[in-house]
Structures are given as C-alpha cells and as structure tokens.
Write a protein that holds these residues in place. Structure first.
Motif, PDB file in Angstrom:
ATOM      1  N   HIS A  90       0.815  -1.224   0.000  1.00 36.97           N
ATOM      2  CA  HIS A  90       0.000   0.000   0.000  1.00 36.97           C
ATOM      3  C   HIS A  90       0.848   1.273   0.000  1.00 36.97           C
ATOM      4  CE1 HIS A  90      -2.779  -3.134   1.221  1.00 36.97           C
ATOM      5  NE2 HIS A  90      -3.761  -2.357   0.832  1.00 36.97           N
ATOM      6  N   SER A  91       2.112   1.138  -0.371  1.00 38.95           N
ATOM      7  CA  SER A  91       3.008   2.304  -0.456  1.00 38.95           C
ATOM      8  C   SER A  91       2.996   3.144   0.822  1.00 38.95           C
ATOM      9  CB  SER A  91       2.637   3.189  -1.667  1.00 38.95           C
ATOM     10  OG  SER A  91       2.620   2.412  -2.837  1.00 38.95           O
ATOM     11  N   ASP A  92       2.902   2.466   1.969  1.00 38.15           N
ATOM     12  CA  ASP A  92       2.901   3.223   3.220  1.00 38.15           C
ATOM     13  C   ASP A  92       3.942   2.748   4.233  1.00 38.15           C
ATOM     14  OD1 ASP A  92       1.604   0.852   3.794  1.00 38.15           O
ATOM     15  OD2 ASP A  92      -0.310   1.759   4.327  1.00 38.15           O
ATOM     16  N   GLU A 101       5.129  -0.438  11.546  1.00 39.18           N
ATOM     17  CA  GLU A 101       5.375  -0.819  10.144  1.00 39.18           C
ATOM     18  C   GLU A 101       5.177  -2.326   9.961  1.00 39.18           C
ATOM     19  OE1 GLU A 101       7.132   1.316  11.812  1.00 39.18           O
ATOM     20  OE2 GLU A 101       7.454   3.077  10.538  1.00 39.18           O
TER      21      GLU A 101
END
Ligand SMILES: Cc1ncc(COP(=O)(O)O)c(C=O)c1O
Length: 371
Positions: free
Chosen positions: A199-201, A233
C-alpha cells in the motif's frame, strides 16, 4: 489435521502470523510498543525481538517456506546479507539489477570488503563462467527495471554444485511467482515495501533462510547492526499480506493486458514483459514461474523529453518511483543517476496496480498522445 505446508498461499497469507487462539484473545496481531521486557524471558530488549515482528516473520516464512527475519528496509536486509561475508569474498551479481544493490556492492568493493563480478544474469553461460571462486551468487529475477529472467533452476543448481552460496531477491516475482528456496537457494530477500505490504505506506525488508547457522548470523547482524523494523510498520505489512495474493493476481492480469496493448502502440518501440509470447524470456519464465509479475517496462521511438512528458501527463497512473502498491506508478528510470547505463534513456517502468484496466489504458493512451 490440516498441515500448514499443505495449504495454498492465498490461505497462508490469511491464516499465518496470528496470535494463539485463546478465549476472547485478539484474532489480529497487536502492535507491541515496548523497548524493553520484564527480565527472565528470552528476548529482553526491543532491539532483539518484538512480537509484532514475529507475527510478520511467521507470515513471510509461511509464504517463502523458511524461517524469516524482518528488517527496517529491503536494503537493510540486503546489507545484512553482505555484512556476514568474509573480507575479500567474491560476489557475482547482475549488471542491471536494482540500482541500490549495484551501488551498495560497488561501495563495498571500493572499501575493500568484497570483490564484485558484474554479469548479465539472464545469460547463463556468462554466469556459469564466473562461478569458480564466487562466494555468493546474487540473483535478482525478474531484474529491475529491464525485466530480464535468469534461469534460476539451472543457475542455482550449478552454483550449489560449485560450492557457492546463492541469494535471490524475490521482490518482483514474489512467492506466488517462484519459490527460490525450493529450487535450492540459501537465502531469499524481499523489499517488503513492495507487494507484500502493498500500500506504499511502509519501508521494510526480510531475509528468509532454512540454514540455522546462516539464520543465527543474520539475526546477530540485525541485533548488532540495529536495522530493526518498527512495530507499527510490521503491523501494517502484516495487514497488507492478508490481501497480497488477490492484489497480486489482479495487478498481474492488468500487466499482461497493458503489455500486450502497449506492444501494438505506434509510439512504443519495445515492451519488456516475459508474459508476452513475443518476449525473449517468455519460454524460460513459463518453464519455472507461476506468473510473470506486475511490473513491465517499455521504450519509446522518441527521446527523453517525450518519455518524461508521458510520465508527467498521466491522470490515474501516479508519476512516482517504487512499485508493488495497489496504485499504478510509472517513471523514466534513467533519471536516477545510479541506474545502469545499460538501461535505455527512454525506458519507462510501469508498476501495475489494481485499478480497472480500461481506465488505465485510457490514461496511457492519452499520456502517449501527449508526447
Ligand atoms: C528488487 C529490489 N530489491 C530491493 C529493493 C530495496 O528495497 P527498499 O526500498 O525496501 O529498501 C528494491 C527497491 O526498489 C527493489 O526494487
């Protein structure tokens, strides 16, 4: 009794890395925020272990098929692998793989830590010729960004026969596409940042190995080097893994369709995607991969300015670096100074996400029309 190793990856992505089943216990992993732990246990301190990482590691372990360590980034995971090599070790690696890895290898060589042999990993004869004396064969396949396919079964088996260690960066193919440990590789690394988290996070990495001695040295490298993941993360990545197989399947289907339409577009010179029957790696990829991945690259007949204009003109596809998220991203790779000079100046790397394919194609057509 259902054995974990008989389950399919779609199931493992959902069932693995969960807390033990206790009445009223959470079904999801919790975000364990503690830098230290009560004395008397086996972990002791938050740089040595954390239960949120452990859950993430169990999920990646289930997918890749071996004990796994999570790291603070893909590059941290890769650095840990190189850090345990003896001084003067010879590393044979791709001359057009991920630019960060090539830069790291050349920096380590310049400092006298290792010797690097750069090869075209898709040219098996070239790789086989330099195996004698190689301590570690570093294979990235498909390569980033040229999407070349190395003959993994052949190269891994030859490297093992020659007594070399083998590490495979499986970021692009993912464990849904290929399982390097099953082919005999010693180590698999991931930029978890990409498809697994999805999710590109987050920025995260992992190393998987079935060799207990290697595992222990890599764990020590993480403890002492300190490249540990943050618990939040790790939790985000674990949440991402739950949907990784369906995201990847959709993104891969989009990639195949867009690759075939791009290959017929008058402004496009070459498309690099092993899923195309016309691609020079199609036969090889089909022989051992279960899918062709969701990243493709293409070059234009026109020049650099036009390639930049295409990337800047998109409305749905985001003009940004990276890959593996639910959103499609593209960029001209040579704009990065570390990129291999072997990569064409007009090469655009496109990471397909999960949008509707017709919407994506309309966007690509209008962007190409603008150049
Ligand atoms: C194939 C490959 N390996 C490793 C990395 C490094 O991963 P990270 O950015 O998570 O450090 C990347 C990043 O793009 C990559 O594409």
């Amino acid at each position: 009794m259902i054995e974990e190793n008989s389950l399919h990856p779609e199931t493992l992505a959902i069932t693995s890395g969960r807390p033990r089943n206790t009445p009223d216990g959470s079904i999801n992993s919790t975000i364990s925020l503690s830098s230290t732990f009560h004395a008397g246990g086996v972990v002791g301190y938050g740089r040595y272990g954390n239960e949120t990482w452990t859950d993430l590691e169990s999920a990646i372990a289930a997918l890749e098929g071996g004990p796994t360590l999570a790291f603070s980034s893909g590059m941290a995971a890769i650095s840990a692998v190189f850090s345990i090599l003896p001084v003067g070790a010879v590393v044979t690696a791709s001359n057009q793989g991920y630019s960060g890895v090539m830069t790291l290898l050349h920096t380590l060589q310049a400092s006298g830590k290792i010797e690097v042999r750069s090869v075209d990993v898709s040219n098996s004869d070239e790789v086989l010729a330099v195996l004698p004396g190689t301590a570690l064969l570093w294979l990235e396949s498909p390569t980033n960004p040229t999407l070349a396919i190395a003959d993994l079964p052949r190269l891994i088996s030859a490297a093992k026969d020659a007594g070399c260690g083998v590490a495979v960066d499986n970021t692009f193919a993912t464990p849904l596409g290929q399982k390097p440990l099953v082919m005999g590789a010693d180590i698999v690394v991931h930029s978890v940042t990409k498809y697994l988290a999805g999710h590109s996070d987050v920025i995260l990495g992992s190393v998987t190995t079935k060799d207990p001695a290697l595992f222990s040295r890599l764990e020590d490298a993480r403890k002492i080097g300190g490249a540990i993941p943050g618990p939040f993360e790790a939790w985000l990545a674990l949440r991402g893994i739950r949907t990784f197989p369906i995201r990847f399947e959709k993104a891969q289907a989009n990639a195949l369709e867009i690759a075939s339409r791009l290959s017929r577009h008058p402004k496009v010179d070459q498309v690099f995607y092993s899923g195309l029957a016309s691609d020079k790696f199609h036969e090889r990829a089909s022989s051992f991969m279960a899918g062709f991945g969701a990243v493709l690259s293409f070059t234009l007949h026109s020049g650099v300015a036009e390639a930049e204009k295409v990337c800047e003109s998109s409305k749905i596809i985001t003009h940004a670096t990276s890959l593996g998220g639910v959103e499609s991203l593209w960029e001209r790779r040579r704009k990065w100074s570390g990129e291999s000079q072997l990569v064409s100046e007009t090469l655009i790397r496109l990471s397909l996400g999960c949008e509707n394919v017709e919407d994506l194609w309309s966007d690509i057509e209008q962007a190409l029309g603008n150049a």
